[in-house]
Design an enzyme around this catalytic site. Structure first.
Site, mmCIF file in Angstrom:
data_model
loop_
_atom_site.group_PDB
_atom_site.id
_atom_site.type_symbol
_atom_site.label_atom_id
_atom_site.label_comp_id
_atom_site.label_asym_id
_atom_site.label_seq_id
_atom_site.Cartn_x
_atom_site.Cartn_y
_atom_site.Cartn_z
ATOM 1 N N ASN B 83 0.195 11.422 -4.680
ATOM 2 C CA ASN B 83 -0.876 12.145 -3.563
ATOM 3 C C ASN B 83 -1.214 11.182 -2.619
ATOM 4 O OD1 ASN B 83 -3.836 11.533 -4.300
ATOM 5 N ND2 ASN B 83 -2.705 11.629 -6.190
ATOM 6 N N CYS B 144 -10.343 0.054 -3.917
ATOM 7 C CA CYS B 144 -10.464 0.138 -2.012
ATOM 8 C C CYS B 144 -10.698 -1.308 -1.699
ATOM 9 C CB CYS B 144 -11.356 1.108 -1.861
ATOM 10 S SG CYS B 144 -13.181 0.327 -2.122
ATOM 11 N N GLY B 256 -3.512 8.677 -17.992
ATOM 12 C CA GLY B 256 -2.141 8.212 -17.449
ATOM 13 C C GLY B 256 -1.303 9.185 -17.974
#
Lengths: 278, 308
Positions: B83, B144, B256
């Site tokens: 995604n 990030c 996960g």
């Protein structure tokens, strides 16, 4: 959104496995039918997330893995309170291939009904339903509800796909190869309809090029249009944020705020997104 | 709570203590994989009665509102999903005004995931949520880049240390650092986070990947690259959780590719205290609840069935 919609019905929570009751072929299409004992009757234009209960995954390239979104083709309530559901499937990828293989009484996993369906025509307008290919699915249940007053226009590629026209009542048919009905595009039939009588509301589902043409035809005539859109979806209930389409108010999740959206609400680029392999 | 390093796969069913937060069972959701407000629109109030997670972790909140990446945002991979969503959210102000009141109606503790593009931004978010009693803990998304240094915050131990030095004094609430697997030495980052005062760690985030539009050299995803999740990353998660568990004493939220109680059991055995379910919820919104009951039936002694 300006249309008056029925109160959205809440779906049962969680994926439910029901046996496939019947599989029918209509040329290139397969209709899967199942009874849904727990679900409410869906509204026309609503959709379900479908998977095969067994052997979903492990196929070519280990796909499919995610469920696939399908508008409900037809729904009926039988005496025993169970809702009978039909879905229209075309084998275009690993998920749809597996669903097309399902034979009674194999298990179908479903989540739904989800999303917002069609709203009735405004201001006494007549309903004109326009479908392309497998996109005819939500038009069948909508025609069932609207009755004989609705005009139905459907377009297909060739004879194998045009068999799908039998799923609708009295449709006008267009085919790309001229094998049946009008030799040309379904949007040419729509143009004639709207030129004859523009006091109409258009309901459309199909490939993005068709929807784009419908949008423009309606926009220049100031005719309201409700488009049932498709987008790759991982979940169908607003969790993944993957199915967004661009509207005048920014991105909206198609699964929550659609799949039916007002054409006038869409930004032009909404109908240019590439298709996804189902 | 499992003592770190106790690789017994969990010792008791029933409530557990995670950083002082009581959880009814060890299964929570991974941030960004379940929107409880949207799910309540789709499924109604039965969502509250049968809420599938022992705590709710909200999608990442940033200081400013974000639209997210342009579509396409999804690509199905072998046994999983890639995604590129781009962290769409209403921003801090919108979250506090609209989302937090709605999420406060959930029957479980609330963990808020936050991300900033600088230490100052993260500090602003932490300060704002410190004042909210309903927020049980904060999870710091460090996957990030720091726009001031250009470094991926979560990929560099010094960046993580500096970040926690800046925000740890701002709140007494538990601070969970969500580690990125896209780092050369995840255990070193984990150790730095612990030393700098992290209360817990969560891992793994998605693994960076790319898909091409069939027959072209063009990336499929609007965001060009995406994050891979699902069963296809399960063994990577297990290895990273084990490596981090051996490097730290603080509790770990392991995640996960968890699809079953046996998968959750394995992450607990590898050293996790809590297990998060992510992509599997896309296939079934009740997956978390199913996995929790499967796990309860496996614990304590019975070993999960192997895959052979």
């Amino acid at each position: 959104m300006t249309g008056v919609r029925a109160q959205r019905v809440a779906a049962p929570l969680g994926a439910r496995v029901v046996p496939v009751a019947r599989r029918s072929r209509y040329g290139a299409y397969v209709v899967l039918e199942c009874a849904d004992p727990d679900g409410p009757r869906p509204q026309p234009g609503q959709f379900y997330m479908l998977m095969a209960a067994e052997r979903w995954g492990g196929g070519a390239a280990e796909r499919p893995w995610l469920p696939r979104a399908f508008s409900v083709l037809r729904a009926a309530t039988d005496g025993a309170d169970a809702v009978s559901l039909q879905f229209l499937v075309e084998d275009v990828g690993p998920g749809t291939r597996r669903l097309c293989e399902l034979a009674p009484p194999e298990g179908l996993s479903l989540v739904g009904p989800l999303g917002n369906g069609f709203a009735p025509p405004r201001d006494g307008r007549r309903a004109v339903l326009v479908g392309g290919g497998v996109g005819i699915a939500p038009l069948a249940i909508w025609q069932d509800e609207l009755g004989a007053d609705a005009t139905v226009l459907v377009g297909f590629r060739d004879a194998a796909h045009a068999s799908g026209a039998r799923l609708l009542s009295g449709p006008r048919v267009a085919t790309d190869d001229g094998c049946s009905g009008h030799h040309g595009l379904v949007t040419e039939l729509l143009e004639d309809e709207l030129d004859d009588d523009s006091h109409a509301e258009v309901y459309a589902c199909g490939p993005v090029a068709m929807l784009q043409a419908v949008r423009l035809l309606c926009a220049v005539r100031e005719i309201p249009a409700q488009l049932a859109l498709e987008s790759g979806m991982a979940c169908g209930f607003g969790a993944c944020f993957g199915c967004v389409v661009q509207t005048r108010h920014g991105y909206v999740r198609l699964c929550l705020d659609g799949p039916v959206l007002e054409a006038a609400e869409l930004s032009p680029e909404a109908l240019t997104a590439p298709g996804v392999g189902h | 709570l499992n003592a770190p390093g106790d690789h017994s796969g969990g010792s008791s069913a029933g409530p557990i203590d995670f950083c002082g937060i009581e959880l009814a069972h060890p299964i929570i959701n991974a941030s960004g994989t379940f929107d409880a407000i949207a799910a309540r629109r789709a499924f109604g109030d039965q969502l509250l009665a049968r809420f599938p997670f022992a705590a709710f972790v909200s999608k990442t909140v940033t200081l400013q509102a974000r639209q997210g990446n342009r579509p396409p945002r999804l690509w199905e991979v072998a046994a999983g999903l890639m995604n590129s969503i781009g962290l769409p959210n209403k921003g801090l102000r919108g979250y506090l005004a609209q989302d937090l009141p709605a999420l406060s109606e959930l029957p479980v503790p609330l963990i808020v995931n936050v991300m900033g593009f600088s230490r100052g931004e993260v500090a602003g978010l932490v300060r704002a949520f410190d004042e909210r009693a309903r927020v049980a803990a904060l999870e710091l998304n460090v996957s990030c880049p720091n726009v001031e240094t250009g470094l991926l915050m979560g990929a560099d131990p010094r960046e993580v240390t500096l970040l926690l030095d800046a925000v740890r004094p701002l709140t007494d609430k538990p601070l969970i650092v969500k580690l990125t697997p896209n780092a050369s030495d995840v255990a070193a980052v984990a150790h730095a986070a612990e030393q700098a005062g992290a209360s817990a760690l969560s891992l793994i985030n998605t693994i960076r990947g790319m898909a091409l539009r069939p027959g072209t050299a063009e990336p499929w995803l609007g965001g060009l690259t995406g994050g891979v999740s699902g069963p296809t990353i399960r063994e990577i998660a297990l290895a990273q959780v084990r490596a981090v568990a051996e490097a730290v004493q603080i509790p770990i939220i392991g995640m996960g590719g968890v699809q079953s109680g046996a998968d959750a059991w394995n992450l607990l055995a590898a050293g996790a205290a809590v297990v998060a379910v992510g992509t599997e919820s896309f296939r079934d919104p009740l997956a978390g609840g199913r996995i929790a009951s499967e796990l309860a039936s496996l614990r304590p002694q019975r070993r999960p069935v192997g895959h052979n």
